[in-house]
Design a protein around this motif. Structure first.
Motif, PDB file in Angstrom:
ATOM      1  N   PHE A  42       0.830  -1.201   0.000  1.00 35.15           N
ATOM      2  CA  PHE A  42       0.000   0.000   0.000  1.00 35.15           C
ATOM      3  C   PHE A  42       0.872   1.262   0.000  1.00 35.15           C
ATOM      4  O   PHE A  42       0.625   2.218  -0.750  1.00 35.15           O
ATOM      5  N   GLN A  43       1.916   1.250   0.827  1.00 35.17           N
ATOM      6  CA  GLN A  43       2.790   2.436   0.908  1.00 35.17           C
ATOM      7  C   GLN A  43       3.503   2.698  -0.425  1.00 35.17           C
ATOM      8  O   GLN A  43       3.584   3.844  -0.876  1.00 35.17           O
ATOM      9  N   ARG A  44       4.007   1.634  -1.036  1.00 36.50           N
ATOM     10  CA  ARG A  44       4.675   1.795  -2.323  1.00 36.50           C
ATOM     11  C   ARG A  44       3.720   2.377  -3.367  1.00 36.50           C
ATOM     12  O   ARG A  44       4.085   3.239  -4.162  1.00 36.50           O
ATOM     13  N   ALA A  45       2.508   1.865  -3.351  1.00 33.07           N
ATOM     14  CA  ALA A  45       1.528   2.355  -4.325  1.00 33.07           C
ATOM     15  C   ALA A  45       1.227   3.834  -4.086  1.00 33.07           C
ATOM     16  O   ALA A  45       1.067   4.606  -5.037  1.00 33.07           O
ATOM     17  N   MET A  46       1.183   4.226  -2.800  1.00 34.36           N
ATOM     18  CA  MET A  46       0.915   5.642  -2.511  1.00 34.36           C
ATOM     19  C   MET A  46       2.074   6.529  -2.990  1.00 34.36           C
ATOM     20  O   MET A  46       1.870   7.694  -3.347  1.00 34.36           O
ATOM     21  N   LEU A  47       3.309   5.975  -3.012  1.00 31.97           N
ATOM     22  CA  LEU A  47       4.438   6.742  -3.575  1.00 31.97           C
ATOM     23  C   LEU A  47       4.230   6.980  -5.072  1.00 31.97           C
ATOM     24  O   LEU A  47       4.589   8.048  -5.601  1.00 31.97           O
ATOM     25  N   LEU A  48       3.639   6.005  -5.761  1.00 32.84           N
ATOM     26  CA  LEU A  48       3.360   6.189  -7.187  1.00 32.84           C
ATOM     27  C   LEU A  48       2.334   7.310  -7.383  1.00 32.84           C
ATOM     28  O   LEU A  48       2.431   8.109  -8.311  1.00 32.84           O
ATOM     29  N   VAL A  49       1.337   7.333  -6.467  1.00 33.60           N
ATOM     30  CA  VAL A  49       0.351   8.410  -6.519  1.00 33.60           C
ATOM     31  C   VAL A  49       1.073   9.759  -6.432  1.00 33.60           C
ATOM     32  O   VAL A  49       0.823  10.673  -7.217  1.00 33.60           O
ATOM     33  N   GLU A  50       2.007   9.836  -5.481  1.00 35.75           N
ATOM     34  CA  GLU A  50       2.724  11.101  -5.313  1.00 35.75           C
ATOM     35  C   GLU A  50       3.560  11.422  -6.549  1.00 35.75           C
ATOM     36  O   GLU A  50       3.605  12.566  -7.014  1.00 35.75           O
ATOM     37  N   GLN A  51       4.233  10.392  -7.096  1.00 33.50           N
ATOM     38  CA  GLN A  51       5.055  10.583  -8.285  1.00 33.50           C
ATOM     39  C   GLN A  51       4.246  11.193  -9.417  1.00 33.50           C
ATOM     40  O   GLN A  51       4.683  12.122 -10.100  1.00 33.50           O
ATOM     41  N   VAL A  52       3.050  10.660  -9.619  1.00 34.03           N
ATOM     42  CA  VAL A  52       2.172  11.177 -10.665  1.00 34.03           C
ATOM     43  C   VAL A  52       1.813  12.637 -10.385  1.00 34.03           C
ATOM     44  O   VAL A  52       1.741  13.477 -11.282  1.00 34.03           O
ATOM     45  N   LYS A  53       1.622  12.920  -9.087  1.00 32.21           N
ATOM     46  CA  LYS A  53       1.170  14.262  -8.717  1.00 32.21           C
ATOM     47  C   LYS A  53       2.255  15.313  -8.918  1.00 32.21           C
ATOM     48  O   LYS A  53       2.022  16.364  -9.509  1.00 32.21           O
ATOM     49  N   VAL A  54       3.486  15.019  -8.451  1.00 32.69           N
ATOM     50  CA  VAL A  54       4.505  16.077  -8.437  1.00 32.69           C
ATOM     51  C   VAL A  54       5.408  16.081  -9.672  1.00 32.69           C
ATOM     52  O   VAL A  54       5.896  17.133 -10.090  1.00 32.69           O
ATOM     53  N   SER A  55       5.641  14.901 -10.262  1.00 40.10           N
ATOM     54  CA  SER A  55       6.621  14.844 -11.346  1.00 40.10           C
ATOM     55  C   SER A  55       6.062  15.398 -12.636  1.00 40.10           C
ATOM     56  O   SER A  55       4.871  15.329 -12.900  1.00 40.10           O
ATOM     57  N   LYS A  56       6.963  15.925 -13.460  1.00 43.26           N
ATOM     58  CA  LYS A  56       6.563  16.370 -14.788  1.00 43.26           C
ATOM     59  C   LYS A  56       6.983  15.350 -15.837  1.00 43.26           C
ATOM     60  O   LYS A  56       6.599  15.439 -16.994  1.00 43.26           O
ATOM     61  N   GLY A  57       7.759  14.374 -15.416  1.00 44.28           N
ATOM     62  CA  GLY A  57       8.262  13.396 -16.383  1.00 44.28           C
ATOM     63  C   GLY A  57       7.513  12.069 -16.403  1.00 44.28           C
ATOM     64  O   GLY A  57       7.878  11.174 -17.125  1.00 44.28           O
ATOM     65  N   SER A  58       6.478  11.952 -15.589  1.00 41.12           N
ATOM     66  CA  SER A  58       5.736  10.687 -15.535  1.00 41.12           C
ATOM     67  C   SER A  58       4.256  10.925 -15.823  1.00 41.12           C
ATOM     68  O   SER A  58       3.412  10.748 -14.943  1.00 41.12           O
ATOM     69  N   PRO A  59       3.922  11.281 -17.039  1.00 40.28           N
ATOM     70  CA  PRO A  59       2.509  11.546 -17.333  1.00 40.28           C
ATOM     71  C   PRO A  59       1.658  10.290 -17.187  1.00 40.28           C
ATOM     72  O   PRO A  59       0.458  10.377 -16.976  1.00 40.28           O
ATOM     73  N   LEU A  60       2.309   9.117 -17.306  1.00 35.94           N
ATOM     74  CA  LEU A  60       1.553   7.857 -17.234  1.00 35.94           C
ATOM     75  C   LEU A  60       2.324   6.872 -16.373  1.00 35.94           C
ATOM     76  O   LEU A  60       3.443   6.480 -16.719  1.00 35.94           O
ATOM     77  N   VAL A  61       1.744   6.485 -15.238  1.00 34.15           N
ATOM     78  CA  VAL A  61       2.339   5.443 -14.407  1.00 34.15           C
ATOM     79  C   VAL A  61       1.335   4.294 -14.317  1.00 34.15           C
ATOM     80  O   VAL A  61       0.136   4.518 -14.133  1.00 34.15           O
ATOM     81  N   THR A  62       1.834   3.076 -14.469  1.00 38.98           N
ATOM     82  CA  THR A  62       0.936   1.920 -14.466  1.00 38.98           C
ATOM     83  C   THR A  62       1.428   0.895 -13.467  1.00 38.98           C
ATOM     84  O   THR A  62       2.620   0.612 -13.372  1.00 38.98           O
TER      85      THR A  62
END
Ligand SMILES: Nc1ncnc2c1ncn2[C@@H]1O[C@H](COP(=O)(O)OP(=O)(O)OP(=O)(O)O)[C@@H](O)[C@H]1O
Ligand SMILES: Nc1ncnc2c1ncn2[C@@H]1O[C@H](COP(=O)(O)OP(=O)(O)OP(=O)(O)O)[C@@H](O)[C@H]1O
Ligand SMILES: Nc1ncnc2c1ncn2[C@@H]1O[C@H](COP(=O)(O)OP(=O)(O)OP(=O)(O)O)[C@@H](O)[C@H]1O
Ligand SMILES: Nc1ncnc2c1ncn2[C@@H]1O[C@H](COP(=O)(O)OP(=O)(O)OP(=O)(O)O)[C@@H](O)[C@H]1O
Ligand SMILES: Nc1ncnc2c1ncn2[C@@H]1O[C@H](COP(=O)(O)OP(=O)(O)OP(=O)(O)O)[C@@H](O)[C@H]1O
Ligand SMILES: Nc1ncnc2c1ncn2[C@@H]1O[C@H](COP(=O)(O)OP(=O)(O)OP(=O)(O)O)[C@@H](O)[C@H]1O
Ligand SMILES: [Mg+2]
Ligand SMILES: [Mg+2]
Ligand SMILES: [Mg+2]
Ligand SMILES: [Mg+2]
Ligand SMILES: [Mg+2]
Ligand SMILES: [Mg+2]
Lengths: 280, 280, 280, 280, 280, 280
Positions: free
Chosen positions: F47-67
């Protein structure tokens, strides 16, 4: 050279026609570091050879149709390279055929759309058509296996049919399933095939240097761990690692205030897998 | 003889009817050296035998239908030879049936179009029909395998059906997948089969002599390297090599001012593959 | 006897009804030697047996439906024999069902047409229906294998369904793929099966004697070489050889002025293949 | 008993309703010897057991649906027996479902027609439905294998669905491919299965005695040769042999003036095959 | 207990709503002995467990959806048990989904009808849905194998989809092909699975005692012979045997005046087969 | 942390938009213990790792699509976790794509509906799309195997197509058949994959403690027996056991007056199976 060519992508795209604009959509390079990275000697060599084909099509009278396949592991940079060739060619007609713009269409509509692009190209003196991700275009799936024979046959004929007199065409295909194209007879229909490889440690070092997100002490270890990783995965793992173990650290890292925690980086690399198992 | 026959192709085409004009479209010969090359004894022998069949159809009253299959590796010159036979026959009705003009059609439309060509032929006293690339006509693909049984059955019947009394027909098929035609029962439906081979070193020498792009010192080595290469690949590799390692040298070479760099030539040959692995 | 029966073919055809006229179309005999050749004892024996079935259908009250399959290698003379039986029967209704007249039709149209022929036959007191090349009627192909189950089921039922009281029907099938008919259950549906063989040396001698195109010295060698060759191939190779190595000699040979060059004859036989490899 | 029952077939049919008249159409018995032959103990035993099922359906209140399968080699007399049971039952509703009357119909039409017959039967207090040649009803062919799953599922459900209260139904199936019905799950859906055998020597003697076409000296040899032959083949071979080697003798034989030539009889038996190889 | 529950079936049905009336149609119990038979401990145990699931659905708030599969050999009493549970539940909505009422419908109509029953159930606070003979619902046949993936997928989703808040649903499936349901993934979609067995000797004794058709001397032998026979076959063989070897004795036996002839009973048992070979 | 996140589910849902409300429908958590259970360290880590992906999508400009793919045994809590991530993300667009809302639709309608959800997501700056039970979405079944290649190809393209500039998207897939997704090429299309495991003894203890339905003496034995059981089965077996052997005891147990009989609990566990055999 290839590096220089890459430098010119963004302006080239910026100044491009509608057709090239549409290309930008699938082209993720400009989201990262302005798309300018030197991926090592092997990528550069392939790029140069492909540019010779462009020239051959331009000057020769005996090669009305030249066909070239870029194959290699998923995410190794094939589509990016094909697009770069298209942009650098300065040909009046450059078009990409991709499954992304034909989602949900019937086989026959897709086939008709592909034929249309070729018919249009036959009207221009110099043209490039990029067949991106051919296994996706033919809707291939290993289970069965199933695929669209209609689209497959259409490609087989188009890859051999000569343009009308005086019109010259370069077709560039990309695929990460070259053995599939082999079994469909599509690979043989290409005159030349180049394999676009994953990064090796040397290549990875060049990319990491450009990114500058690791402390000097960890630089070599990171590059070593990235040996045989496709460039796409390298970007993903760096961005994951940049969030930090508890999130929130990416801004500090990209601004250069902090460096990536090397252990967290290894964790992320484990999560993501290197994909080495799938392609030799 | 065959060589002479080839010499006459261009004028023959030039003076041809609409039907023959349409043939020129797929016929790449006139883009290179005016299409006139002597490919060696084996090609010549096959050509002569095929011309005897033409005569048999013309003079005999007992052979209203003669069928002949030209099979051989991809790019070995089968379609060119079939076209040459058609032109040299001076028959009033010569037609080529090719997948290229039926792209995207449904199976039943293709089948109907093929039947139409035969029905038209039955109206002429002397006719030749060329079934080009039969594996492509029947939409064959090794995976599955899949193919159009409708078209396949249509061919099987047409290859056996006698024309009406007083009308004589020669059908020439070409294929680079003779084992496929075997499994479909189509090969057996042809009365005679000839294998059109790749060039051997001797044949290659003749072609290279005509092209005259190598320095005398390199002539033999080049011909040796081209042993067992289809004529189509020979043309492609020569044109690639003519660009030079850095591009720009082709004009000098074709005008005779420079010769091809033999090492670059070997590189190009490596890139292109010889295709030997696929056909024995 | 069979030979006499063959002698009568042409006049029989000439005096025939529309139905029999249509038969002539597929029947190549009259293009050669007026269709009169004695193919040896084995052919004659089968023909006699089949004529007994004709009589059985005519005189018996207990055999409203008799079914008989002629199977054998491609080109061995099955269709010719079936047609001869039809003509010699003097039955008021004789019809041939062949893929040649149903080219391009859908499965259901073909099936309906076949049913129609049977329904018509049920109206005549004595009828013969020839199902020619049954593997082609059911659109069989070894790859898959694929075939029309609709047509196949239609045949299976028709081959067992008794005509209405007082109407008698003989069904003659032909096939060069008896093992296919076996697997489809169609062979079992026939009451009697006869194998029509290729020519043996003795048979070939009889045919060559009638043709009279070899010098006496070469006669035996030619016949020997034709052992186990289907009659169809015999005709084809003789006509090929008659052109001579350089063409132009056929008229002299058929008029009897010259004889066929035995070496060229062997060459042609090599080109054509004997087909022995495909059927035992 | 069975023999007596057979004796009554013709009048029963003669006096029958429309439904039974339609049955006569497929029933070949009346073409030969008025359909009256004693086929031996084994046939008689099965017939008696089946007639007990008829009675069970008639008197019992606990068996609204009884299902019985007659299986056995092709031509062994299954359909004839089923029809005899139907006629002897004196049930108000007796219907045969056969592929012969549904030729060329689509799967769904066939399925609907079958359902209709059952729905009609549900309206009668006592009914018999004969499902004749079930492998043909479901359009089965070994290659593939292919068959109509729609019809197959329809039968599976109908063979288990109880009629409405107070209505009783006996379903008799016939098949010469019981292993196919096994694989389709249809055999299991029948409550009882009986195997109708080929004739043995004793059975054959009875039939030959009734026919009386052999000289006394040859009687035993003929019967011996007919061991394990289906009754249908026995009739066919006798009629063939009756024509004589040169034709024309059948009238003399059936009128009793001559007897069948035993050697010609053996020849005919060889021609026809005994079918023993296909069913054990 | 189970026995008592069975005793109450008929009145329960009599007093039932339209829905339950429709159930009676497929339910053969009332044709025999008023449907009241104790089939032994194993059946009783399963019935009790299933009734606990009924209670769980009724009282619990955490089990909006409970799913239970009754599997076992053909004719072992699964459908009867599922119906009994439905009747005894006193739930306001009890519906059976059976192939018998959907004969001849297209896959999509069947699927829609199934969805409709679930949607209706979602409107009732307490519901039971019986999916009878699931392999038949999905039109499964071993050859191929073939089945309706549309219906299969519909079931897979419906067996997991929770009813809306406050609505509780028990789904009972029956099948005699549990390995098929396994391969389709349908078995896993059920929370609980119970195997309904064939009768053992003890169980058979109970049923025979209730029937009272054997002489005391033969009672044990009869029960022994019925070991491992499904209850459905037991009924069938008793009724067959009651007719007597020559028919006509059933009335005397059911009225108690005579007993079943034990040898004839064994004969009938042989005719019917025990079905043991198909299910372990 | 994960536990806290779970605590907030119900209010989050309560305050959610229409889209999230629709999610609740398939989300069974609120039926039991208010959906709040700590399932152990392994679940929490994922769950924690997945929430990091949520954050990555939110703040990063280089990850328009994370799966990201959550795979694991049936009932292990994958859908619940995906929903929790969606709720906790606070993204303006969160949508679940599930087979439950597309029941009975044609392949092309399903495909179109899936495309529509992605097109909608492309309009929001931050989006999450949950592809729930992907093997069900593509209608996969092991027999054959069969599946919808149309839907499969649609997913393959959508999982790679970048959103328009400035729009970021996280796609979370769930599956309990990861090897199927592998064979379809869908697994490779996800950047990251996490396996959601069954409970181990420690995890089970935590859940049982929260439920508090066992006597202290039996607590450890119960937890031990639940080792390697998915959380879904744990709930089911506890509810079954709570009814008691004779029913009626569940109220007493949930109110705390009585405890579950440990033997009956083991019986129920036996009935339900642990599912261990199907997934390692
Ligand atoms: N030379 C390069 N410089 C910078 N970025 C690059 C370069 N080559 C590739 N990339 C980036 O790496 C990613 C993967 O590249 P690309 O999509 O071309 O790979 P691919 O081989 O086509 O992948 P796939 O197999 O998925 O089609 C893209 O985001 C692309 O922009
Ligand atoms: N005798 C010849 N002289 C000159 N050019 C030739 C000759 N034979 C073939 N070519 C050229 O070589 C190329 C390949 O020939 P062609 O297309 O006939 O080969 P093919 O065997 O039909 O190939 P494919 O297997 O692809 O159908 C063509 O460009 C053709 O013009
Ligand atoms: N007895 C004969 N006398 C003269 N010509 C014959 C005789 N039998 C066959 N032929 C000729 O031989 C050729 C082949 O015969 P036919 O078409 O009957 O053979 P087939 O076995 O039906 O061949 P296929 O297997 O192709 O259907 C035909 O041209 C036919 O006219
Ligand atoms: N007992 C009998 N007496 C006289 N003729 C019989 C008898 N039984 C069968 N026949 C005849 O034998 C022939 C074959 O019988 P029938 O058609 O019933 O066999 P079958 O087993 O149904 O054959 P198939 O397997 O082809 O369906 C028919 O002509 C029938 O009339
Ligand atoms: N306990 C019982 N008491 C009386 N009759 C019963 C009992 N159980 C089953 N039967 C009867 O036995 C027969 C078979 O039962 P049922 O149809 O329920 O079996 P099944 O397992 O569903 O069979 P199938 O596998 O064919 O669906 C029916 O006629 C039914 O009425
Ligand atoms: N952390 C949790 N706390 C409470 N209940 C949970 C938790 N995780 C899952 N559940 C419950 O367990 C059950 C199974 O969970 P869920 O449906 O998410 O599993 P799944 O892995 O998606 O199952 P499937 O493989 O069937 O799709 C659901 O009822 C869910 O509400
Ligand atoms: Mg790409
Ligand atoms: Mg060609
Ligand atoms: Mg023929
Ligand atoms: Mg029959
Ligand atoms: Mg049942
Ligand atoms: Mg789930």
């Amino acid at each position: 050279d290839f590096l220089n060519a890459l430098h010119e992508i963004v302006p080239a795209f910026g100044a491009s026609t509608d057709n090239l604009e549409r290309c930008r959509q699938w082209y993720g390079v400009d989201f990262r570091l302005n798309g300018i990275v030197d991926c090592g000697e092997r990528h550069k060599h392939i790029f140069q050879r492909a540019m010779l084909l462009v020239e051959q099509v331009k000057v020769s009278k005996g090669s009305p149709l030249v066909t070239c396949l870029l194959e290699g592991p998923s995410g190794s940079g094939k589509t990016a390279m094909a697009a770069t060739i298209g942009i650098d060619s300065d040909f009046p007609y450059v078009k990409i055929i991709s499954a992304e713009t034909m989602i949900g269409l019937s086989e026959s509509s897709k086939s008709a759309q592909i034929v249309k692009v070729f018919e249009d190209a036959y009207k221009s003196q110099l043209s490039i058509i990029i067949l991106d991700d051919i296994e996706r275009l033919v809707e291939y799936v290993e289970v069965g296996p199933r695929f669209s024979n209609l689209i497959s046959q259409t490609l087989l004929v188009l890859l051999k049919r000569l343009p009308p007199k005086g019109k010259n065409l370069l077709v560039i295909g990309t695929t990460s399933a070259v053995e599939v194209l082999d079994s469909l007879g599509i690979r043989d229909a290409f005159a030349v095939t180049y394999r676009v490889p994953r990064l090796n440690t040397q290549d990875a070092k060049k990319v990491l240097k450009a990114l500058d997100v690791f402390a000097n002490d960890h630089f070599d270890a990171a590059a070593e761990a990235l040996n045989n990783v496709p460039i796409k995965k390298l970007y993903m793992v760096v961005e994951m690692a940049a969030q930090g173990e508890r999130g929130g650290s990416s801004e500090a890292i990209y601004s250069g205030k902090e460096k990536i925690n090397i252990n967290h980086f290894f964790d992320c690399l484990g999560d993501i897998g290197t994909g080495n198992q799938f392609y030799n």
